[in-house]
Design an enzyme around this catalytic site. Structure first.
Site, PDB file in Angstrom:
ATOM      1  N   GLY A 114      -3.187   9.589  -2.790  1.00 45.55           N
ATOM      2  CA  GLY A 114      -4.602   9.218  -2.870  1.00 45.55           C
ATOM      3  C   GLY A 114      -4.783   7.822  -2.305  1.00 45.55           C
ATOM      4  O   GLY A 114      -4.105   7.420  -1.358  1.00 45.55           O
ATOM      5  N   ARG A 115      -5.717   7.065  -2.926  1.00 48.95           N
ATOM      6  CA  ARG A 115      -5.992   5.703  -2.430  1.00 48.95           C
ATOM      7  C   ARG A 115      -4.738   4.833  -2.448  1.00 48.95           C
ATOM      8  O   ARG A 115      -4.376   4.221  -1.451  1.00 48.95           O
ATOM      9  CB  ARG A 115      -7.085   5.059  -3.295  1.00 48.95           C
ATOM     10  N   ILE A 116      -4.065   4.779  -3.626  1.00 49.60           N
ATOM     11  CA  ILE A 116      -2.895   3.896  -3.739  1.00 49.60           C
ATOM     12  C   ILE A 116      -1.713   4.481  -2.961  1.00 49.60           C
ATOM     13  O   ILE A 116      -0.992   3.747  -2.273  1.00 49.60           O
ATOM     14  CB  ILE A 116      -2.519   3.666  -5.223  1.00 49.60           C
TER      15      ILE A 116
ATOM     16  N   ILE B 298       4.919   4.344 -10.409  1.00 51.21           N
ATOM     17  CA  ILE B 298       3.873   3.328 -10.564  1.00 51.21           C
ATOM     18  C   ILE B 298       2.582   4.006 -11.043  1.00 51.21           C
ATOM     19  O   ILE B 298       1.540   3.375 -11.174  1.00 51.21           O
ATOM     20  CB  ILE B 298       3.671   2.561  -9.216  1.00 51.21           C
TER      21      ILE B 298
ATOM     22  N   GLU C  92       4.005   3.629 -24.074  1.00 57.56           N
ATOM     23  CA  GLU C  92       3.973   2.166 -23.926  1.00 57.56           C
ATOM     24  C   GLU C  92       3.459   1.502 -25.201  1.00 57.56           C
ATOM     25  O   GLU C  92       2.566   2.047 -25.842  1.00 57.56           O
ATOM     26  CB  GLU C  92       3.087   1.801 -22.732  1.00 57.56           C
TER      27      GLU C  92
ATOM     28  N   ASP D 105       7.328   1.243 -13.696  1.00 57.20           N
ATOM     29  CA  ASP D 105       6.299   0.308 -14.177  1.00 57.20           C
ATOM     30  C   ASP D 105       5.541   0.905 -15.359  1.00 57.20           C
ATOM     31  O   ASP D 105       4.793   0.213 -16.036  1.00 57.20           O
ATOM     32  CB  ASP D 105       5.312  -0.009 -13.039  1.00 57.20           C
TER      33      ASP D 105
ATOM     34  N   HIS E  92       4.257  -2.405 -17.044  1.00 56.93           N
ATOM     35  CA  HIS E  92       2.943  -1.929 -16.578  1.00 56.93           C
ATOM     36  C   HIS E  92       2.111  -3.083 -15.983  1.00 56.93           C
ATOM     37  O   HIS E  92       1.036  -3.414 -16.489  1.00 56.93           O
ATOM     38  CB  HIS E  92       2.181  -1.245 -17.721  1.00 56.93           C
TER      39      HIS E  92
ATOM     40  N   ARG F 237       1.815   7.137 -13.864  1.00 58.89           N
ATOM     41  CA  ARG F 237       1.709   7.265 -15.321  1.00 58.89           C
ATOM     42  C   ARG F 237       3.032   7.770 -15.876  1.00 58.89           C
ATOM     43  O   ARG F 237       3.649   8.684 -15.304  1.00 58.89           O
ATOM     44  CB  ARG F 237       0.609   8.265 -15.699  1.00 58.89           C
TER      45      ARG F 237
ATOM     46  N   ARG G  72      -2.031  18.435  -4.527  1.00 62.66           N
ATOM     47  CA  ARG G  72      -2.408  19.847  -4.588  1.00 62.66           C
ATOM     48  C   ARG G  72      -3.030  20.285  -3.266  1.00 62.66           C
ATOM     49  O   ARG G  72      -2.897  21.421  -2.845  1.00 62.66           O
ATOM     50  CB  ARG G  72      -3.370  20.079  -5.751  1.00 62.66           C
TER      51      ARG G  72
HETATM   52  P1  NDP Z   1      -6.585   8.899  -6.417  1.00 58.07           P
HETATM   53  O1  NDP Z   1      -7.432   9.799  -7.221  1.00 58.07           O
HETATM   54  O2  NDP Z   1      -7.125   8.294  -5.162  1.00 58.07           O
HETATM   55  O3  NDP Z   1      -5.211   9.635  -6.032  1.00 58.07           O
HETATM   56  C1  NDP Z   1      -4.549  10.531  -6.880  1.00 58.07           C
HETATM   57  C2  NDP Z   1      -3.786  11.521  -6.004  1.00 58.07           C
HETATM   58  O4  NDP Z   1      -2.966  12.351  -6.846  1.00 58.07           O
HETATM   59  C3  NDP Z   1      -4.696  12.427  -5.207  1.00 58.07           C
HETATM   60  O5  NDP Z   1      -4.274  12.418  -3.871  1.00 58.07           O
HETATM   61  C4  NDP Z   1      -4.502  13.814  -5.838  1.00 58.07           C
HETATM   62  O6  NDP Z   1      -4.579  14.826  -4.836  1.00 58.07           O
HETATM   63  C5  NDP Z   1      -3.098  13.707  -6.429  1.00 58.07           C
HETATM   64  N1  NDP Z   1      -2.951  14.573  -7.594  1.00 58.07           N
HETATM   65  C6  NDP Z   1      -3.746  14.616  -8.693  1.00 58.07           C
HETATM   66  N2  NDP Z   1      -3.321  15.564  -9.540  1.00 58.07           N
HETATM   67  C7  NDP Z   1      -2.249  16.147  -8.955  1.00 58.07           C
HETATM   68  C8  NDP Z   1      -1.386  17.225  -9.325  1.00 58.07           C
HETATM   69  N3  NDP Z   1      -1.553  17.880 -10.477  1.00 58.07           N
HETATM   70  N4  NDP Z   1      -0.377  17.564  -8.490  1.00 58.07           N
HETATM   71  C9  NDP Z   1      -0.216  16.905  -7.322  1.00 58.07           C
HETATM   72  N5  NDP Z   1      -0.997  15.880  -6.909  1.00 58.07           N
HETATM   73  C10 NDP Z   1      -2.010  15.517  -7.724  1.00 58.07           C
HETATM   74  O7  NDP Z   1      -6.118   7.756  -7.425  1.00 58.07           O
HETATM   75  P2  NDP Z   1      -5.525   6.303  -7.101  1.00 58.07           P
HETATM   76  O8  NDP Z   1      -4.594   6.393  -5.946  1.00 58.07           O
HETATM   77  O9  NDP Z   1      -6.609   5.309  -7.068  1.00 58.07           O
HETATM   78  O10 NDP Z   1      -4.684   6.065  -8.463  1.00 58.07           O
HETATM   79  C11 NDP Z   1      -3.626   6.946  -8.791  1.00 58.07           C
HETATM   80  C12 NDP Z   1      -3.079   6.693 -10.180  1.00 58.07           C
HETATM   81  O11 NDP Z   1      -2.311   5.491 -10.195  1.00 58.07           O
HETATM   82  C13 NDP Z   1      -4.113   6.467 -11.282  1.00 58.07           C
HETATM   83  O12 NDP Z   1      -4.628   7.682 -11.773  1.00 58.07           O
HETATM   84  C14 NDP Z   1      -3.330   5.711 -12.327  1.00 58.07           C
HETATM   85  O13 NDP Z   1      -2.767   6.620 -13.259  1.00 58.07           O
HETATM   86  C15 NDP Z   1      -2.198   5.051 -11.536  1.00 58.07           C
HETATM   87  N6  NDP Z   1      -2.316   3.587 -11.562  1.00 58.07           N
HETATM   88  C16 NDP Z   1      -1.314   2.818 -12.114  1.00 58.07           C
HETATM   89  C17 NDP Z   1      -1.415   1.445 -12.137  1.00 58.07           C
HETATM   90  C18 NDP Z   1      -0.333   0.593 -12.720  1.00 58.07           C
HETATM   91  O14 NDP Z   1      -0.638  -0.500 -13.191  1.00 58.07           O
HETATM   92  N7  NDP Z   1       0.917   1.011 -12.702  1.00 58.07           N
HETATM   93  C19 NDP Z   1      -2.600   0.753 -11.619  1.00 58.07           C
HETATM   94  C20 NDP Z   1      -3.569   1.637 -11.018  1.00 58.07           C
HETATM   95  C21 NDP Z   1      -3.422   2.987 -11.006  1.00 58.07           C
HETATM   96  P3  NDP Z   1      -5.060  16.343  -5.204  1.00 58.07           P
HETATM   97  O15 NDP Z   1      -6.305  16.206  -6.032  1.00 58.07           O
HETATM   98  O16 NDP Z   1      -5.239  17.007  -3.876  1.00 58.07           O
HETATM   99  O17 NDP Z   1      -3.927  16.956  -5.960  1.00 58.07           O
END
Ligand code: NDP
Length: 322
Positions: A153-155, A230, A261, A256, A279, A232, A175
């Site tokens: 996704g974004r990150i 990084i 936690e 992380d 974290h 969950r 997915r």
């Molecule tokens: P996005 O929603 O942009 O990206 C999430 C990605 O995960 C999507 O590309 C999605 O694609 C994929 N995804 C979701 N569910 C599934 C699944 N069941 N199987 C396979 N792929 C899946 O979120 P961000 O990138 O902005 O953030 C991602 C996560 O990073 C956050 O939800 C958060 O938990 C974590 N995070 C951790 C931080 C830290 O401090 N360590 C800080 C910030 C964020 P698709 O829907 O096509 O499956």
């Protein structure tokens, strides 16, 4: 008239956000987001919540006039969004403003894991360099690795851009394939783990990713495998990860995030081949301030314009009540 709008803020929140909420709204503090602590005044008055995490269905039910939950952070797996959507409660998060910071942290954690830099620093600081000589060569290297991203996704994309600049080929699993991305797509996590030796998880928490990284995925990653999380902690079977690190199914892990936690399993703490962070993915003053501003801007936009800035997908259909 925003001064009359009551916003509930559980303790342990961003000072900058609290200061802005206090200046703009009627800010009410509560020890935890616990329905047992909800007073009559809160029950009657509260229209918004600003919180780090953890708003369950019972808490929403305890506040009949609740319209908006402004969640601090991009991951919102600890907010019951299904219940919010059903009750016409808007939920917002803080995407984008933390993306580059978290990607930086992921790369730092990856290099720490592969090149053992935290232990090398301890070697210098505890006098070992003087007493014993040079720090041992790192067993592992980033050179020649192939990276896989679970959650592009974004990150994930910000991490991929950095890995490309480091000269590493990148593949991914989501997915759904992402339009316009040239990285190799794998429809299954196992398929991805089989073709890479460095797996970086940045997938969200929740039922669909619960313990997705299990013994089978780790053994597919292989004996030279490095796993970095990084995203969950809930996405990993931590017992299987500890076993894989101990029996050589993979080479090392950088984490992380953890399932419970701030408690970290002893087996992961004691393992010589882990690099662990508390974290801190987005935890710079700069980025937390930007997240606080977006969290509060969502409240302001909702209670003035009647629309949020960054709704989570599950509540985009929710409309303001008046
Ligand atoms: P996005 O929603 O942009 O990206 C999430 C990605 O995960 C999507 O590309 C999605 O694609 C994929 N995804 C979701 N569910 C599934 C699944 N069941 N199987 C396979 N792929 C899946 O979120 P961000 O990138 O902005 O953030 C991602 C996560 O990073 C956050 O939800 C958060 O938990 C974590 N995070 C951790 C931080 C830290 O401090 N360590 C800080 C910030 C964020 P698709 O829907 O096509 O499956």
């Amino acid at each position: 008239q925003l001064q009359a709008v009551a916003i509930l803020v559980p303790r342990d929140f961003s000072d900058h956000a609290v200061e802005r909420i206090d200046r703009t709204f009627k800010c009410i503090r509560i020890e935890h987001a616990d329905p047992a602590l909800v007073t009559d005044e809160m029950r009657r008055g509260v229209r918004g919540i600003a919180a780090f995490a953890g708003i369950n269905a019972a808490m929403m039910d305890a506040l009949p006039n609740l319209e908006l939950i402004a969640s601090f952070g991009v991951g919102y797996d600890s907010v019951d969004v299904g219940h919010a959507a059903a009750k016409n409660i808007m939920v917002t998060n803080t995407p984008d403003v933390l993306t580059e910071e978290v990607a930086d942290t992921a790369i730092g954690l990856l290099i720490n894991t592969v090149r053992d830099l935290p232990r090398a620093e301890t070697w210098l600081r505890d006098g070992s360099w003087v007493r014993k000589g040079n720090y041992p060569l790192s067993r592992l290297t980033l050179r020649g690795r192939k990276a896989g991203i679970f959650g592009m996704g974004r990150i994930g994309q910000a991490i991929a851009r950095r890995l490309e600049a480091f000269g590493l080929p990148v593949a991914y699993h989501n997915r759904r394939k992402v339009d316009g991305l040239s990285y190799q797509y794998h429809p299954t996590l196992k398929g991805l783990a089989e073709v890479v030796d460095t797996l970086i998880s940045v997938a969200p928490g929740g039922a669909s990713t619960e313990k997705a990284v299990n013994a089978e995925i780790l053994s597919a990653l292989g004996a030279n495998g490095v796993f970095v999380n990084i995203g969950r902690g809930s996405t990993v079977d931590e017992a299987a990860l500890a076993a894989a690190l101990a029996n050589g199914a993979i080479a090392a892990a950088g984490l992380d995030v953890f399932a419970d936690e701030p408690n970290v399993p002893k087996a992961l703490l004691d393992a010589p081949n882990t690099s662990l962070l508390p974290h801190v993915g987005s935890a710079s003053d700069h980025t937390r301030r930007a997240m606080a501003d977006l969290c509060v801007d969502n409240l302001v936009s909702w209670f003035t314009e009647r629309r949020p800035l960054t709704s989570v997908p599950e509540t985009v259909h929710v409309r303001a009540r008046s």
